[in-house]
Scaffold this motif. Structure first.
Motif, PDB file in Angstrom:
ATOM      1  N   GLU A  41      24.122 -17.081 -38.882  1.00 50.29           N
ATOM      2  CA  GLU A  41      22.904 -17.251 -38.081  1.00 50.29           C
ATOM      3  C   GLU A  41      22.907 -18.597 -37.363  1.00 50.29           C
ATOM      4  O   GLU A  41      22.540 -18.687 -36.177  1.00 50.29           O
ATOM      5  CB  GLU A  41      21.672 -17.132 -38.977  1.00 50.29           C
ATOM      6  N   VAL A  44      25.475 -18.607 -34.414  1.00 52.41           N
ATOM      7  CA  VAL A  44      25.001 -17.795 -33.285  1.00 52.41           C
ATOM      8  C   VAL A  44      23.906 -18.543 -32.524  1.00 52.41           C
ATOM      9  O   VAL A  44      23.913 -18.602 -31.285  1.00 52.41           O
ATOM     10  CB  VAL A  44      24.491 -16.428 -33.779  1.00 52.41           C
ATOM     11  N   ASN A  45      22.983 -19.141 -33.245  1.00 56.01           N
ATOM     12  CA  ASN A  45      21.896 -19.869 -32.591  1.00 56.01           C
ATOM     13  C   ASN A  45      22.401 -21.066 -31.800  1.00 56.01           C
ATOM     14  O   ASN A  45      21.944 -21.333 -30.683  1.00 56.01           O
ATOM     15  CB  ASN A  45      20.868 -20.326 -33.632  1.00 56.01           C
ATOM     16  N   GLY A  48      24.455 -20.114 -28.464  1.00 50.10           N
ATOM     17  CA  GLY A  48      23.527 -19.803 -27.382  1.00 50.10           C
ATOM     18  C   GLY A  48      24.194 -19.195 -26.162  1.00 50.10           C
ATOM     19  O   GLY A  48      24.951 -18.225 -26.235  1.00 50.10           O
ATOM     20  N   SER A  49      23.924 -19.801 -24.993  1.00 53.99           N
ATOM     21  CA  SER A  49      24.418 -19.272 -23.724  1.00 53.99           C
ATOM     22  C   SER A  49      25.895 -19.564 -23.483  1.00 53.99           C
ATOM     23  O   SER A  49      26.457 -19.109 -22.488  1.00 53.99           O
ATOM     24  CB  SER A  49      23.602 -19.863 -22.563  1.00 53.99           C
ATOM     25  N   SER A  53      27.819 -12.889 -25.434  1.00 50.53           N
ATOM     26  CA  SER A  53      26.748 -12.090 -26.038  1.00 50.53           C
ATOM     27  C   SER A  53      26.520 -12.577 -27.461  1.00 50.53           C
ATOM     28  O   SER A  53      27.450 -12.588 -28.266  1.00 50.53           O
ATOM     29  CB  SER A  53      27.119 -10.611 -26.045  1.00 50.53           C
ATOM     30  N   SER A  54      25.285 -12.956 -27.772  1.00 48.50           N
ATOM     31  CA  SER A  54      24.973 -13.394 -29.135  1.00 48.50           C
ATOM     32  C   SER A  54      25.183 -12.271 -30.139  1.00 48.50           C
ATOM     33  O   SER A  54      25.658 -12.493 -31.253  1.00 48.50           O
ATOM     34  CB  SER A  54      23.526 -13.890 -29.204  1.00 48.50           C
ATOM     35  N   GLN A  55      24.852 -11.047 -29.728  1.00 54.62           N
ATOM     36  CA  GLN A  55      25.024  -9.905 -30.616  1.00 54.62           C
ATOM     37  C   GLN A  55      26.496  -9.675 -30.921  1.00 54.62           C
ATOM     38  O   GLN A  55      26.872  -9.433 -32.067  1.00 54.62           O
ATOM     39  CB  GLN A  55      24.410  -8.651 -30.004  1.00 54.62           C
ATOM     40  N   GLN A  58      27.736 -12.440 -33.275  1.00 55.02           N
ATOM     41  CA  GLN A  58      27.330 -12.216 -34.663  1.00 55.02           C
ATOM     42  C   GLN A  58      28.232 -11.178 -35.325  1.00 55.02           C
ATOM     43  O   GLN A  58      28.703 -11.374 -36.457  1.00 55.02           O
ATOM     44  CB  GLN A  58      25.878 -11.771 -34.733  1.00 55.02           C
TER      45      GLN A  58
END
Length: 253
Positions: A41, A44-45, A48-49, A53-55, A58
């Motif tokens: 988590e 991923v945070n 960011g950009s 793709s954050s998804q 992850q």
């Protein structure tokens, strides 16, 4: 010296037993499932950009590191189950790079993540002994068996864990993943303990919960490799490498 019985198998003239830590002495998934979730988590945070793709990031981190978000458990024999923290950091940085970060960004994000997620000291609620660890180790020590812990975890975290288990006074030698000794399954740690205590590997037992632990013991030439059934690996794969499987170290008599 003592004769050790495990599931009816007798090991003669044993002088030393080396134990893995996570998954062997404490519940692996209680500790590392939570750490794995927080680490993914955080990465991923922070990415960011910088990633496509954050998804996707992850999912890639979970698959590559070896963490199942559906069960909050670590996948058997994955990097998260067996690798040292420096090796895990390299794996995480590589995933960030593959998902769109520059290599400099990937390394920077990963370095920043470690002290606030994966490297945090264990709390009492995260350290759940598997069976009567303190009582069993006390009986073994009273029988003249010398006790060592050889783990892929860092020294600071491991030194914080032993008092929570009430075994810090029983463990005569501690070798950790950030020590300047090749990590398991290289046998160097066993040989070093043997040299220090003047104990031949043929008079040692190795107790662990992963294939890496079993190969570590076999590479070191120990008298026997004992697998903990429900640790980081699971019984099906572990049984192919262990002499015998046990639920907890209480079975070592």
């Amino acid at each position: 010296m003592a004769n050790i019985s495990v599931n009816g198998r007798i090991y003669h003239n044993i002088q030393l037993i080396a134990f893995d830590k996570d998954g062997t002495l404490i519940d692996f998934h209680r500790l590392w499932g939570e750490k794995g979730r927080r680490w993914v988590e955080w990465l991923v945070n922070q990415a960011g950009s910088a990633v496509n793709s954050s998804q996707h990031l992850q999912g890639a981190l979970c698959r590559t590191l070896g963490y199942s978000p559906e069960t909050n458990r670590v996948i058997a024999d994955s990097p998260l189950a067996v690798a040292s923290l420096p090796a895990l950091a390299n794996v995480a940085a590589a995933v960030l790079y593959q998902q769109g970060c520059s290599w400099h960004q990937a390394e920077q994000i990963t370095r920043a993540s470690l002290p606030v997620t994966i490297s945090t000291l264990p709390t009492a609620s995260q350290v759940a002994p598997i069976g009567d660890v303190s009582g069993t180790m006390t009986k073994l020590a009273q029988a003249g068996i010398r006790l060592a812990v050889v783990t892929s975890d860092d020294r600071v975290a491991t030194q914080a864990t032993l008092p929570l288990l009430k075994i810090e006074h029983l463990v005569e030698r501690l070798i950790c993943g950030d020590d300047e000794i090749p990590n398991k399954p290289a046998p160097d740690a066993l040989w070093q303990v043997g040299d220090e205590f003047k104990v031949d590997p043929a008079q040692m037992l190795m107790v662990g919960d992963t294939v890496s632990d079993m190969i570590f013991g076999q590479n070191g030439g120990v008298a026997g490799c004992i697998g903990i059934r429900n640790g980081a690996c699971g019984p099906t794969m572990l049984s192919q490498y262990a002499d015998t499987l046990i639920e907890t170290i209480e079975a070592i008599q």
